[in-house]
Motif scaffolding. Structure first.
Motif, PDB file in Angstrom:
ATOM      1  N   ARG A   7     -33.366  10.514   3.588  1.00  0.00           N
ATOM      2  CA  ARG A   7     -31.921  10.607   3.420  1.00  0.00           C
ATOM      3  C   ARG A   7     -31.238  10.532   4.788  1.00  0.00           C
ATOM      4  NH1 ARG A   7     -31.629  15.493   0.740  1.00  0.00           N
ATOM      5  NH2 ARG A   7     -33.180  14.754  -0.669  1.00  0.00           N
ATOM      6  N   SER A   8     -31.817  11.223   5.777  1.00  0.00           N
ATOM      7  CA  SER A   8     -31.259  11.187   7.132  1.00  0.00           C
ATOM      8  C   SER A   8     -31.286   9.782   7.705  1.00  0.00           C
ATOM      9  CB  SER A   8     -32.046  12.110   8.063  1.00  0.00           C
ATOM     10  OG  SER A   8     -31.814  13.452   7.752  1.00  0.00           O
ATOM     11  N   ALA A   9     -32.376   9.072   7.446  1.00  0.00           N
ATOM     12  CA  ALA A   9     -32.485   7.700   7.945  1.00  0.00           C
ATOM     13  C   ALA A   9     -31.382   6.841   7.346  1.00  0.00           C
ATOM     14  CB  ALA A   9     -33.862   7.118   7.618  1.00  0.00           C
ATOM     15  N   GLY A  10     -31.119   7.019   6.055  1.00  0.00           N
ATOM     16  CA  GLY A  10     -30.062   6.253   5.403  1.00  0.00           C
ATOM     17  C   GLY A  10     -28.696   6.539   5.997  1.00  0.00           C
ATOM     18  N   ALA A  11     -28.474   7.790   6.376  1.00  0.00           N
ATOM     19  CA  ALA A  11     -27.190   8.153   6.974  1.00  0.00           C
ATOM     20  C   ALA A  11     -27.094   7.687   8.420  1.00  0.00           C
ATOM     21  CB  ALA A  11     -26.991   9.666   6.901  1.00  0.00           C
ATOM     22  N   ALA A  12     -28.224   7.680   9.118  1.00  0.00           N
ATOM     23  CA  ALA A  12     -28.216   7.333  10.540  1.00  0.00           C
ATOM     24  C   ALA A  12     -28.264   5.824  10.790  1.00  0.00           C
ATOM     25  CB  ALA A  12     -29.395   8.005  11.250  1.00  0.00           C
ATOM     26  N   ALA A  13     -28.842   5.057   9.884  1.00  0.00           N
ATOM     27  CA  ALA A  13     -29.041   3.620  10.111  1.00  0.00           C
ATOM     28  C   ALA A  13     -27.760   2.869  10.467  1.00  0.00           C
ATOM     29  CB  ALA A  13     -29.728   2.989   8.901  1.00  0.00           C
ATOM     30  N   PRO A  14     -26.642   3.064   9.762  1.00  0.00           N
ATOM     31  CA  PRO A  14     -25.424   2.341  10.143  1.00  0.00           C
ATOM     32  C   PRO A  14     -24.943   2.705  11.555  1.00  0.00           C
ATOM     33  CG  PRO A  14     -25.186   3.268   7.946  1.00  0.00           C
ATOM     34  CD  PRO A  14     -26.447   3.834   8.524  1.00  0.00           C
ATOM     35  N   VAL A  15     -25.153   3.958  11.942  1.00  0.00           N
ATOM     36  CA  VAL A  15     -24.763   4.377  13.294  1.00  0.00           C
ATOM     37  C   VAL A  15     -25.601   3.630  14.323  1.00  0.00           C
ATOM     38  CG1 VAL A  15     -24.660   6.325  14.907  1.00  0.00           C
ATOM     39  CG2 VAL A  15     -23.980   6.634  12.513  1.00  0.00           C
ATOM     40  N   PHE A  16     -26.928   3.591  14.106  1.00  0.00           N
ATOM     41  CA  PHE A  16     -27.797   2.881  15.038  1.00  0.00           C
ATOM     42  C   PHE A  16     -27.468   1.392  15.085  1.00  0.00           C
ATOM     43  CE2 PHE A  16     -30.793   6.505  14.184  1.00  0.00           C
ATOM     44  CZ  PHE A  16     -30.646   7.075  15.440  1.00  0.00           C
ATOM     45  N   ALA A  17     -27.140   0.804  13.936  1.00  0.00           N
ATOM     46  CA  ALA A  17     -26.771  -0.612  13.907  1.00  0.00           C
ATOM     47  C   ALA A  17     -25.522  -0.854  14.752  1.00  0.00           C
ATOM     48  CB  ALA A  17     -26.553  -1.076  12.472  1.00  0.00           C
ATOM     49  N   ALA A  18     -24.534   0.027  14.616  1.00  0.00           N
ATOM     50  CA  ALA A  18     -23.304  -0.128  15.402  1.00  0.00           C
ATOM     51  C   ALA A  18     -23.564   0.079  16.886  1.00  0.00           C
ATOM     52  CB  ALA A  18     -22.238   0.853  14.914  1.00  0.00           C
ATOM     53  N   LEU A  19     -24.510   0.946  17.213  1.00  0.00           N
ATOM     54  CA  LEU A  19     -24.818   1.230  18.614  1.00  0.00           C
ATOM     55  C   LEU A  19     -25.707   0.150  19.244  1.00  0.00           C
ATOM     56  CD1 LEU A  19     -25.512   5.071  18.414  1.00  0.00           C
ATOM     57  CD2 LEU A  19     -23.449   3.919  19.231  1.00  0.00           C
ATOM     58  N   GLY A  20     -26.132  -0.808  18.444  1.00  0.00           N
ATOM     59  CA  GLY A  20     -27.012  -1.859  18.926  1.00  0.00           C
ATOM     60  C   GLY A  20     -26.303  -2.956  19.698  1.00  0.00           C
ATOM     61  N   ASP A  21     -25.132  -2.701  20.186  1.00  0.00           N
ATOM     62  CA  ASP A  21     -24.356  -3.687  20.935  1.00  0.00           C
ATOM     63  C   ASP A  21     -23.873  -3.036  22.225  1.00  0.00           C
ATOM     64  OD1 ASP A  21     -22.560  -6.368  20.633  1.00  0.00           O
ATOM     65  OD2 ASP A  21     -21.414  -4.748  21.573  1.00  0.00           O
ATOM     66  N   THR A  22     -24.099  -3.682  23.352  1.00  0.00           N
ATOM     67  CA  THR A  22     -23.747  -3.076  24.646  1.00  0.00           C
ATOM     68  C   THR A  22     -22.246  -2.872  24.799  1.00  0.00           C
ATOM     69  OG1 THR A  22     -23.809  -5.254  25.707  1.00  0.00           O
ATOM     70  CG2 THR A  22     -25.803  -3.923  25.835  1.00  0.00           C
ATOM     71  N   THR A  23     -21.443  -3.761  24.247  1.00  0.00           N
ATOM     72  CA  THR A  23     -19.990  -3.579  24.344  1.00  0.00           C
ATOM     73  C   THR A  23     -19.569  -2.317  23.602  1.00  0.00           C
ATOM     74  OG1 THR A  23     -19.581  -5.952  24.557  1.00  0.00           O
ATOM     75  CG2 THR A  23     -17.735  -4.590  23.798  1.00  0.00           C
ATOM     76  N   ARG A  24     -20.108  -2.121  22.399  1.00  0.00           N
ATOM     77  CA  ARG A  24     -19.749  -0.925  21.640  1.00  0.00           C
ATOM     78  C   ARG A  24     -20.256   0.342  22.326  1.00  0.00           C
ATOM     79  NH1 ARG A  24     -20.354  -4.742  17.274  1.00  0.00           N
ATOM     80  NH2 ARG A  24     -22.519  -4.168  16.878  1.00  0.00           N
ATOM     81  N   LEU A  25     -21.448   0.285  22.900  1.00  0.00           N
ATOM     82  CA  LEU A  25     -21.950   1.437  23.659  1.00  0.00           C
ATOM     83  C   LEU A  25     -21.022   1.752  24.831  1.00  0.00           C
ATOM     84  CD1 LEU A  25     -25.795   0.814  23.782  1.00  0.00           C
ATOM     85  CD2 LEU A  25     -24.615   2.704  22.648  1.00  0.00           C
ATOM     86  N   HIS A  26     -20.567   0.717  25.513  1.00  0.00           N
ATOM     87  CA  HIS A  26     -19.653   0.905  26.644  1.00  0.00           C
ATOM     88  C   HIS A  26     -18.327   1.520  26.177  1.00  0.00           C
ATOM     89  CE1 HIS A  26     -17.750   0.267  30.502  1.00  0.00           C
ATOM     90  NE2 HIS A  26     -16.755  -0.347  29.877  1.00  0.00           N
ATOM     91  N   LEU A  27     -17.812   1.050  25.042  1.00  0.00           N
ATOM     92  CA  LEU A  27     -16.562   1.604  24.509  1.00  0.00           C
ATOM     93  C   LEU A  27     -16.734   3.087  24.192  1.00  0.00           C
ATOM     94  CD1 LEU A  27     -15.461  -1.316  22.156  1.00  0.00           C
ATOM     95  CD2 LEU A  27     -14.371  -0.625  24.302  1.00  0.00           C
ATOM     96  N   LEU A  28     -17.847   3.448  23.558  1.00  0.00           N
ATOM     97  CA  LEU A  28     -18.098   4.860  23.243  1.00  0.00           C
ATOM     98  C   LEU A  28     -18.245   5.694  24.509  1.00  0.00           C
ATOM     99  CD1 LEU A  28     -20.498   4.751  20.185  1.00  0.00           C
ATOM    100  CD2 LEU A  28     -18.065   5.274  20.231  1.00  0.00           C
ATOM    101  N   GLN A  29     -18.905   5.142  25.505  1.00  0.00           N
ATOM    102  CA  GLN A  29     -19.067   5.862  26.774  1.00  0.00           C
ATOM    103  C   GLN A  29     -17.710   6.132  27.399  1.00  0.00           C
ATOM    104  OE1 GLN A  29     -18.578   4.463  30.162  1.00  0.00           O
ATOM    105  NE2 GLN A  29     -18.984   6.511  30.911  1.00  0.00           N
ATOM    106  N   ARG A  30     -16.834   5.152  27.380  1.00  0.00           N
ATOM    107  CA  ARG A  30     -15.490   5.343  27.944  1.00  0.00           C
ATOM    108  C   ARG A  30     -14.699   6.372  27.154  1.00  0.00           C
ATOM    109  NH1 ARG A  30     -11.946   0.620  29.435  1.00  0.00           N
ATOM    110  NH2 ARG A  30     -10.745   2.379  30.256  1.00  0.00           N
ATOM    111  N   LEU A  31     -14.769   6.303  25.835  1.00  0.00           N
ATOM    112  CA  LEU A  31     -14.046   7.274  25.017  1.00  0.00           C
ATOM    113  C   LEU A  31     -14.598   8.685  25.232  1.00  0.00           C
ATOM    114  CD1 LEU A  31     -13.663   5.214  21.730  1.00  0.00           C
ATOM    115  CD2 LEU A  31     -11.828   5.881  23.309  1.00  0.00           C
ATOM    116  N   SER A  32     -15.886   8.788  25.438  1.00  0.00           N
ATOM    117  CA  SER A  32     -16.496  10.091  25.694  1.00  0.00           C
ATOM    118  C   SER A  32     -16.053  10.641  27.047  1.00  0.00           C
ATOM    119  CB  SER A  32     -18.024   9.965  25.660  1.00  0.00           C
ATOM    120  OG  SER A  32     -18.622  11.191  25.958  1.00  0.00           O
TER     121      SER A  32
END
Length: 114
Positions: A7-32
């Motif tokens: 169940r955890s994997a099902g909930a986490a998979a979309p998050v990992f998919a979204a984090l699989g892009d360096t631009t999105r990781l950079h955006l999250l880092q800046r927002l953090s």
């Protein structure tokens, strides 16, 4: 794997998919690091158009990693840490499983059954 980690994997998979892009990781880092930022601010220095940044933010929004609100003519985005916590908990579960497997292997190898 028990039902709970599945169940955890099902909930986490979309998050990992979204984090699989360096631009999105950079955006999250800046927002953090910087807190709430407008698309204009998030676009600065990226060499990408506001439209491209908007598409990345929409992906992050769909999986619940960012929240947005309208401020005048702009949208302001902020990091939603709750979804990151889901992914972190899943990684902790997987790590604990690997640790347990490594311990079992170590005990098996070290046992003196000769």
């Amino acid at each position: 794997m028990s039902a709970e980690p599945a169940r955890s994997a099902g909930a986490a998979a979309p998050v990992f998919a979204a984090l699989g892009d360096t631009t999105r990781l950079h955006l999250l880092q800046r927002l953090s690091a910087e807190g709430e930022l407008s698309i204009t601010r998030l676009s600065e220095g990226t060499g990408m158009s506001r439209q491209a940044i908007t598409r990345h933010l929409q992906t992050l929004d769909r999986v619940g990693l960012v929240e947005d609100r309208r401020e005048g003519r702009e949208r302001v985005y902020s990091l939603d840490r709750k979804r990151l916590e889901v992914a972190r908990r899943y990684l902790d579960e997987v790590s604990a499983q690997w640790d347990a497997a490594a311990d079992r292997l170590k005990h098996f190898v070290e046992s003196d059954d000769s």
